[in-house]
Motif scaffolding. Structure first.
Motif: not given
Ligand code: NDP
Length: 419
Positions: A345-359
């Motif tokens: 599995y993969n765990v992905c953090d919404h806020q980390e994504c937002y910081k990196e690419v704005g999504s």
């Protein structure tokens, strides 16, 4: 050194484009082409001083094969990445065929109007034979197999997360952990909270169709159908916690059943909160999920498209979504004669994504694998003539790139299983 033509400039495309710009070695040039060119221009302006990738933009109506052909002929890409909507899969495949250019997408073909008589007739005949009734399947795209083979080009189908990464996890498990896979449970958990009473994480039309369709799973060589949301389970997701999840029909079950020899059962579960389910049921009951046009004050409108206009744009959820996604597969089977169970599995953090690419993470977990699939095709690491689902390629380079481009994965050799 490659040129990629990207069709679509929505939530998923935005992430795929950011990621292409992080991989300028492969994507020395990209063209962002979509229905609304100002969106393409805005993204180009945001990214062009941050990357060595040369970005151009274009306007295209991807429902029109002739417009697509003209664009491909003028841009001369090595491949076309389709991150528009599933409605455009066949027109973009036709244009790729005409120009002999490789094709990559993230979702199987669906017609915009499921009440279209001609489509319905063919579909219902096939459904009866196959044994399921959800209004999306691979048959339309698999029918291009011979044409792509003859043209000497590749169509890579389903390079998102699910389908996509989950299918690559399966190929990886089969290659490295099992002699034979017996069961696959695909678990898609979104533990994120955007604070709205109701919103969808990707295109509302596509999302609501998917979750309001009948459920189904593959068992002992045939489909078993359920009512929508009939089968519910609870699962304690690593880094997210205990969630309710429901069995859905999902497109990768169809291709995995074909491509994993001897598999006995494949199920797909997605988590939903009670508020989402209550809103959806209510909207369905009043007819707002219908794709059939109705006459309103002298003008034809499609209820689900009107609903889309009312709901928050998935691309705008980024700043307000907190929490994590956990998406992966539990496999059981045999290795060297012994029973074995693993969970990748993969765990992905919404806020980390937002910081990196704005999504938010849903667009992120789809856009990253879209870029990776396109990179492997453009670099000719994956190079087969014909139409292929992603599990039909060597999973190892894709798994390495997931770690490199923001979607690291975990193999748990002693996981909780699903009843
Ligand atoms: P969005 O609605 O955010 O974006 C779709 C984009 O396609 C928009 O830019 C839209 O243009 C453009 N578009 C629509 N129709 C046309 C047309 N006729 N010609 C040209 N461009 C067009 O969708 P998402 O980004 O959320 O989803 C993109 C794809 O990813 C979908 O196919 C979806 O099913 C798939 N997906 C796959 C997942 C997976 O894990 N495999 C998960 C999530 C999504 P405009 O801006 O003008 O509206």
């Amino acid at each position: 050194m490659g040129r990629l033509l990207i069709i679509g400039c929505g939530g998923v495309a935005g992430v795929a484009i950011h990621k292409c710009c992080q991989n300028s070695k492969t994507f020395s040039e990209i063209c962002i082409a979509s229905r609304t060119k100002v969106k393409c221009d805005a993204l180009k302006e945001k990214l062009e001083n941050t990357t060595e990738t040369k970005i151009t933009t274009a306007q295209v109506d991807a429902d029109k094969v002739e417009e697509l052909i003209a664009l491909i002929q003028s841009y001369q890409p090595d491949a076309v990445l389709n991150v528009a909507l599933p409605y455009q899969d066949l027109t973009i495949m036709d244009a790729c065929l005409a120009c002999k250019v490789d094709y990559i997408d993230t979702a199987n073909y669906e017609p915009e109007d499921t009440d279209d008589k001609q489509w319905r007739e063919i579909y219902e005949k096939r459904c009866k034979e196959a044994g399921f009734t959800a209004y999306f399947d691979y048959s339309w795209q698999w029918a291009y197999q011979e044409k792509f083979k003859e043209a000497g080009i590749t169509a890579l189908l389903g390079s998102g997360f699910d389908p996509g990464v989950t299918s690559v996890f399966t190929a990886y498990a089969l290659k490295h952990y099992f002699d034979e896979i017996e069961t696959i449970d695909i678990l898609d958990c979104n533990g994120g909270d955007h604070g709205y009473p109701f919103a969808t994480n990707f295109n509302p039309e596509i999302n609501l169709r998917e979750v309001s369709a009948n459920g189904s799973y593959w068992e002992n060589g045939h489909w078993v159908e359920t009512e929508p949301m009939e089968i519910k389970r609870e699962y304690n997701f690593p880094q997210v916690g205990e969630k309710d999840m429901y069995l859905l029909h999902h497109e990768e079950i169809e291709s995995l059943a074909k491509n994993v020899p001897g598999v006995k059962r494949i199920r797909f579960f997605m988590t939903f909160g009670q508020s989402y389910l209550t809103h959806m049921k209510c909207l369905e009951n009043v007819g707002m999920l219908s794709t059939s046009p109705i006459l309103f004050e002298g003008k034809e409108i499609v209820p689900i498209q009107f609903l889309k206009a009312l709901l928050p744009d998935p691309a705008s959820l980024g700043p307000r979504t907190v929490g994590k996604t956990n998406i992966g597969c539990i496999f059981t089977g045999k290795k060297d004669g012994k029973e074995k169970t693993i969970y990748i599995y993969n765990v992905c953090d919404h806020q980390e994504c937002y910081k990196e690419v704005g999504s938010q993470a849903i667009s992120y977990t789809t856009g990253v694998p879209a870029m990776i699939g396109a990179a492997l095709v453009v670099d000719k690491v994956w190079d087969k003539d014909g139409v292929f689902n992603i599990e039909e390629f060597d999973p190892d380079p894709f798994m390495d790139m997931l770690n490199q481009y923001g979607l690291p994965w975990v193999v748990d050799e002693n996981p909780q299983t699903v009843e």
